[in-house]
Design an enzyme around this catalytic site. Structure first.
Site, PDB file in Angstrom:
ATOM      1  N   GLU A  42       3.475   1.398  -9.713  1.00 50.38           N
ATOM      2  CA  GLU A  42       4.268   0.372 -10.389  1.00 50.38           C
ATOM      3  C   GLU A  42       4.968  -0.429  -9.288  1.00 50.38           C
ATOM      4  OE1 GLU A  42       7.237   1.859 -13.105  1.00 50.38           O
ATOM      5  OE2 GLU A  42       7.821  -0.182 -13.670  1.00 50.38           O
ATOM      6  N   ARG A 268       3.598  17.134  -7.648  1.00 49.48           N
ATOM      7  CA  ARG A 268       4.189  16.100  -6.798  1.00 49.48           C
ATOM      8  C   ARG A 268       4.545  16.685  -5.443  1.00 49.48           C
ATOM      9  NH1 ARG A 268       6.363  11.912 -10.149  1.00 49.48           N
ATOM     10  NH2 ARG A 268       7.558  10.942  -8.503  1.00 49.48           N
ATOM     11  N   LYS A 278      11.530   6.070  -6.295  1.00 51.54           N
ATOM     12  CA  LYS A 278      11.780   4.673  -5.948  1.00 51.54           C
ATOM     13  C   LYS A 278      13.150   4.217  -6.439  1.00 51.54           C
ATOM     14  CE  LYS A 278       7.242   3.432  -6.996  1.00 51.54           C
ATOM     15  NZ  LYS A 278       6.824   3.002  -8.278  1.00 51.54           N
TER      16      LYS A 278
HETATM   17  P1  ATP Z   1       8.861   6.934  -8.483  1.00 54.35           P
HETATM   18  O1  ATP Z   1       9.730   7.823  -9.288  1.00 54.35           O
HETATM   19  O2  ATP Z   1       9.104   7.085  -7.044  1.00 54.35           O
HETATM   20  O3  ATP Z   1       8.874   5.513  -8.949  1.00 54.35           O
HETATM   21  P2  ATP Z   1       6.415   7.084  -9.875  1.00 54.35           P
HETATM   22  O4  ATP Z   1       5.523   8.241 -10.164  1.00 54.35           O
HETATM   23  O5  ATP Z   1       7.121   6.471 -11.018  1.00 54.35           O
HETATM   24  O6  ATP Z   1       7.379   7.504  -8.733  1.00 54.35           O
HETATM   25  P3  ATP Z   1       4.355   5.162  -9.527  1.00 54.35           P
HETATM   26  O7  ATP Z   1       4.405   3.871  -8.817  1.00 54.35           O
HETATM   27  O8  ATP Z   1       4.227   5.152 -11.001  1.00 54.35           O
HETATM   28  O9  ATP Z   1       5.642   5.957  -9.108  1.00 54.35           O
HETATM   29  O10 ATP Z   1       3.269   6.127  -8.881  1.00 54.35           O
HETATM   30  C1  ATP Z   1       1.958   5.793  -8.549  1.00 54.35           C
HETATM   31  C2  ATP Z   1       1.210   7.072  -8.400  1.00 54.35           C
HETATM   32  O11 ATP Z   1       1.783   7.863  -7.375  1.00 54.35           O
HETATM   33  C3  ATP Z   1       1.243   7.899  -9.662  1.00 54.35           C
HETATM   34  O12 ATP Z   1      -0.060   8.328  -9.963  1.00 54.35           O
HETATM   35  C4  ATP Z   1       2.148   9.029  -9.342  1.00 54.35           C
HETATM   36  O13 ATP Z   1       1.775  10.183 -10.037  1.00 54.35           O
HETATM   37  C5  ATP Z   1       1.979   9.182  -7.837  1.00 54.35           C
HETATM   38  N1  ATP Z   1       3.180   9.758  -7.234  1.00 54.35           N
HETATM   39  C6  ATP Z   1       4.439   9.287  -7.289  1.00 54.35           C
HETATM   40  N2  ATP Z   1       5.296  10.107  -6.676  1.00 54.35           N
HETATM   41  C7  ATP Z   1       4.573  11.134  -6.183  1.00 54.35           C
HETATM   42  C8  ATP Z   1       4.878  12.319  -5.451  1.00 54.35           C
HETATM   43  N3  ATP Z   1       6.129  12.617  -5.078  1.00 54.35           N
HETATM   44  N4  ATP Z   1       3.857  13.148  -5.113  1.00 54.35           N
HETATM   45  C9  ATP Z   1       2.598  12.854  -5.452  1.00 54.35           C
HETATM   46  N5  ATP Z   1       2.241  11.769  -6.157  1.00 54.35           N
HETATM   47  C10 ATP Z   1       3.207  10.909  -6.531  1.00 54.35           C
HETATM   48 MG    MG Z   2       6.362   5.239 -12.537  1.00 53.31          MG
END
Ligand code: ATP
Ligand code: MG
Length: 564
Positions: A42, A268, A278
């Site tokens: 995102e 994760r 983020k």
């Molecule tokens: P954040 O909370 O940091 O925004 P998010 O999962 O909402 O994390 P996205 O941009 O939606 O962020 O993530 C893109 C991809 O990265 C998703 O498939 C998510 O599962 C993966 N991802 C995000 N954080 C992690 C993590 N700590 N370890 C492994 N994969 C991750």
């Molecule tokens: Mg997300």
């Protein structure tokens, strides 16, 4: 659970894992002929080390199976998303060394199709427009232990639902006044299946579609369908989506699309002493705790890059963390060890004095300057040599001198000898102090027969680094430490209270050898006996030398933590 170093055995480094086992079976059985994955960030912030894991898994699997990996911006939440983030994300992926398949994709590219699928669900009497308020919906939803209640709007006719959904799209209703929900089961033990919302009204400008839409599909509805539109075979995501998988499958089972990717969840990556969210990283930026998303203290890919971590060190670390369903938090030292190993092998050596103490070599000719060829890397002759200069006045580090010391102190002591790295053996004869009794200079003598040779009749204590006073440059050096004082800041009530106030120390008057004036931004050196340092990507230039400490030479934290 904290992962100890011993658990990161060769087992975890093996390229096989449970996801690959599933893929292998699918290829063997003929379910799939090729592998297609996607990475769906995102664009609401910069990518962090957790995303690096997801990138390595998705792109890495595509690479290993000669498949393809799409980059798709999951941009269904217009309020929080920005094009600048999208650009930074694409750059980070390229920098990590991965290539996405074709053009960058966007969930927004599928808004028309998603709308049509929503209408299909209405036509099948599987979706309805619900006018409950947010709070009402929440109370109707029930809890983990209590089933939900049907919405009073659940039994509208297909015609009425279609007309109302069109009116929502046409902007005839206020934000939050109604939403489109799917009709599944308010009694399902899985709360995600209790008639979730798939479209909400949101009057907001979208980075791709501008003001074309005032209704936006939810993540769950969008994600699986976007995967299917793109022909994804394996949709790899993190464990928090495990409970959403039945919904992912329900959508694809109930719309007319002939692709049904398999969602597979892995744990994760969490890293001690930092944050992988983020939203929380954004708070550090907004509150000015750090100097932007790419501040070298940030666990973002661009922050680590600016700190001097290489893409291959990051990938090596990710490989060591393994791919499992086990929830764990990895020690920062595991990442730092990958960085150290990489730099130990590849970083050229140089000398820098962080806290200069002047030495005058009383028996060295006044105007003489010697040029010395020093190896760039002690084990790698092929890296060549660098020119360093020796002269009557030099600087050593204040820490490398003691008026008196016990035998364990292998540096310069009054009346004793020490070797200067790549140069001569010197002996300290006299200490010069200012009116407040601070040591401001040392008078030493050098032994002219000790360049590349052992002295005769005595043995110097140790080897210290130095620079010539006339042939060195002033540099700014930034020393970084852990961003948070506690191992798991995310578990605190307010993670902001655990920011380490000493996570940055700036030294303005360090002295570095002349060869470093040609250091290019982002080049990393081992400053002998001090650590690894990276020329700042933005602020370093020939006229303004700025180096960021990438990592210390040894893991000093392991000792501190063991003591505590
Ligand atoms: P954040 O909370 O940091 O925004 P998010 O999962 O909402 O994390 P996205 O941009 O939606 O962020 O993530 C893109 C991809 O990265 C998703 O498939 C998510 O599962 C993966 N991802 C995000 N954080 C992690 C993590 N700590 N370890 C492994 N994969 C991750
Ligand atoms: Mg997300």
């Amino acid at each position: 659970m904290i992962m100890s170093k011993d658990e990161n055995t060769a087992e975890d480094i093996k390229p096989t894992n449970f996801i690959r086992n599933i893929i292998n079976k699918d290829l063997e059985s003929g379910k799939h002929q090729s592998v297609q994955t996607r990475f769906p960030p995102e664009p609401n912030g910069f990518l962090h080390i957790g995303h690096a894991k997801s990138i390595c898994i998705n792109f890495g699997i595509a690479e290993d199976y000669n498949g393809l990996c799409n980059l798709r911006f999951d941009d269904t939440n217009p309020a929080k998303e920005e094009s600048a983030y999208a650009e930074a994300i694409a750059k980070d992926i390229e920098w990590l060394g991965f290539k996405w398949n074709g053009d960058i994709r966007h969930s927004a590219d599928y808004f028309d199709k998603l709308f049509a699928f929503a209408e299909e669900l209405i036509n099948k009497d599987l979706a309805y427009v619900c006018e409950l308020s947010m709070e009402e919906m929440r109370s109707y939803r029930g809890t983990l232990t209590e089933v939900g209640k049907n919405s009073p709007h659940r039994e509208r006719s297909v015609e009425e639902n279609l007309a109302m959904f069109q009116a929502m799209k046409a902007g005839e209703h206020k934000d939050g006044s109604m939403a489109l929900r799917v009709k599944i089961d308010m009694g399902s033990p899985n709360i995600n299946m209790r008639d979730p919302v798939i479209y909400r009204i949101k009057t907001a400008h979208h980075i791709r579609t501008g003001n074309d839409w005032c209704i936006y599909p939810t993540y769950d509805f969008t994600h699986g369908i976007s995967d299917a539109i793109e022909g994804i075979t394996h949709s790899l995501c993190t464990l928090e989506f495990e409970d959403h998988r039945p919904l992912y499958d329900w959508f694809l089972d109930n719309i007319s699309i002939d692709c049904h990717p398999q969602q597979i969840e892995f744990s994760r990556l969490n890293l001690e002493h930092t944050i992988t969210s983020k939203r929380k990283l954004n708070q550090l930026v907004v509150d000015g705790i750090v100097d932007g998303w790419d501040d070298p203290r940030m666990p973002t890919i661009s922050g680590m890059r600016r700190r001097g971590y290489s893409a291959s060190a990051i990938k090596d670390f990710i490989g060591r963390t393994g791919v499992t369903k086990k929830v764990h938090t990895v020690e920062m030292s595991l990442l730092e060890n990958s960085v150290r190993e990489d730099l130990g092998e590849n970083a050229p050596r140089a000398m820098a004095v962080l806290n200069p103490l002047k030495i005058t070599l009383t028996n060295y000719p006044d105007d003489k300057v010697e040029s010395i060829q020093a190896p760039k890397h002690p084990q790698k002759e092929e890296m060549g040599k660098r020119e360093i200069f020796f002269s009557k006045e030099i600087f050593i580090d204040q820490d490398d001198f003691r008026e008196s010391a016990n035998k364990k102190y292998k540096r310069l002591v009054l009346g004793k000898a020490v070797r200067l790295r790549n140069a001569y053996v010197i002996t300290c004869d006299e200490i010069i102090r200012d009116s407040e009794d601070n040591i401001i200079e040392l008078k030493c003598s050098y032994d002219e027969n000790t360049l590349g040779k052992n002295p005769e009749g005595y043995k110097p204590k140790g080897v210290i680094h130095w620079v010539s006073a006339s042939h060195s440059k002033v540099a700014t050096i930034r020393l970084y430490d852990r961003l948070f004082n506690v191992a798991n800041p995310a578990l605190e009530d307010d993670f902001m209270t655990t920011v380490n106030p000493n996570c940055l120390q700036t030294i303005d008057n360090a002295r570095v050898e002349m060869s470093l004036t040609t250091a290019l931004p982002e080049a990393v050196y081992q400053f002998e006996r001090e650590g690894y340092f990276c020329a700042d990507r933005y602020q370093h230039s020939t006229d303004n030398l700025v180096f960021n400490r990438t990592v210390t030479l040894r893991d000093s934290w392991a000792k501190i933590e063991a003591k505590n």
